[in-house]
Design an enzyme around this catalytic site. Structure first.
Site, PDB file in Angstrom:
ATOM      1  N   LYS A 203      -9.709  -2.745   7.397  1.00 40.50           N
ATOM      2  CA  LYS A 203      -9.224  -4.113   7.235  1.00 40.50           C
ATOM      3  C   LYS A 203     -10.302  -5.125   7.632  1.00 40.50           C
ATOM      4  CE  LYS A 203      -4.978  -3.541   5.680  1.00 40.50           C
ATOM      5  NZ  LYS A 203      -3.755  -3.897   6.400  1.00 40.50           N
ATOM      6  N   ARG A 237      -1.873   4.634   8.021  1.00 42.28           N
ATOM      7  CA  ARG A 237      -2.277   4.521   6.617  1.00 42.28           C
ATOM      8  C   ARG A 237      -3.791   4.362   6.590  1.00 42.28           C
ATOM      9  NH1 ARG A 237      -2.739   0.467   2.555  1.00 42.28           N
ATOM     10  NH2 ARG A 237      -1.820   1.096   0.543  1.00 42.28           N
TER      11      ARG A 237
END
Length: 279
Positions: A203, A237
């Site tokens: 991210k 994830r």
């Protein structure tokens, strides 16, 4: 949870698994690398022109069907469209990963009429819509309150408690400082009493914190995942499956949840009279 995006514009793999054969092979590779779960998406959450349900289904369903034919691994469809969700469950998906936070109440009806699970994610903007400069007074408490309200809504619409999982939505309508604080205070989410998914892989909050491009964030992603384990998250994830499996298995072993695969180091008794008998 391995990530397979059958999109030409996914933020990380940039279309590497857009071709059907490539997507199915990537799923097989993820299983071989130790994934327990595969999340299959047909369009990003990020701002852009939404696909029609038919276009999205044409991307997602063939992958679900092919993998289900080969494996019993857990499969989820990353979709905010109830019609695509229903078709995905029929094709063999075990869960729906709704990154829009149940923005369409019809999604609850799809889940309520099935044995599938629903991942409710915190996000502010409607799907594929920008939300510039998001502001929070207390990020972790506000995310927890949002998720509580969505849980109540889902249950009122017929979803069973045991079908619900939560995702605090790192980086989704949040800046880097928000995502860091959300990670630091993740116990406000895990204390809600539902399984929590941490979607931290590669991210931007990791890249901005470390000054790393998207293909240089593996180490930071692993550190973030381990922190989330310690804060109570139980599903992760991740794009880079093998390193994530290793990092998380070791963390589980330290916490006493997993036994080592072998025990050899300093396990052999010394021979009588050897120097190893000396204090």
């Amino acid at each position: 949870m391995a990530i397979i995006n059958r999109t030409p514009d996914s933020f990380y793999d940039a279309g590497r698994t857009y071709d059907l054969d490539a997507a199915v092979q990537a799923c097989a590779d993820a299983v071989a690398a130790g994934a327990d779960w595969i999340d299959i998406g047909g369009q990003p959450f990020a701002p852009g022109t939404p696909l029609t349900p038919r276009e999205e289904a044409e991307r997602v369903l063939p992958v679900i069907e092919a993998v289900r034919h080969q494996s019993e691994i857990i499969l989820s469809a990353d979709t905010f469209n109830p019609e695509v969700a229903a078709l995905s469950i029929k094709a063999g998906a075990n869960a729906i990963n709704d990154t829009s936070g149940l923005s369409n109440p019809d999604m609850a009806a799809v889940i309520a009429g099935s044995d599938a699970h629903l991942i409710i994610t915190h996000s502010l903007a409607p799907p594929r819509t920008p939300w510039p400069a998001p502001r929070y007074r207390d990020i972790s408490l506000e995310v927890a309150d949002f998720l509580k309200r969505k849980i109540d809504q889902a249950i009122a619409l017929g979803v069973a408690e045991e079908q619900i999982l939560l995702d605090p939505g790192h980086d989704l309508n949040k800046n880097t400082l928000h995502s860091l604080e959300l990670t630091r205070r993740l116990e406000h989410i895990t204390s809600l009493g539902f399984p929590v998914l941490a979607s931290v892989s590669n991210k931007d909050f990791i890249g901005e914190t470390l000054g790393k491009d998207r293909n240089e964030r593996v180490e930071g992603s692993l550190a973030a995942a381990v922190i989330c384990v310690m804060k109570g998250a139980r599903i992760f994830r991740m794009h880079n499956v093998a390193p994530a499996v290793a990092a998380l298995h070791l963390t589980e072993a330290v916490l006493g949840w997993r036994k080592p695969l072998e025990l050899r180091h300093n396990m052999t008794s010394p021979e009588p009279g050897s120097t190893e008998d000396l204090p």
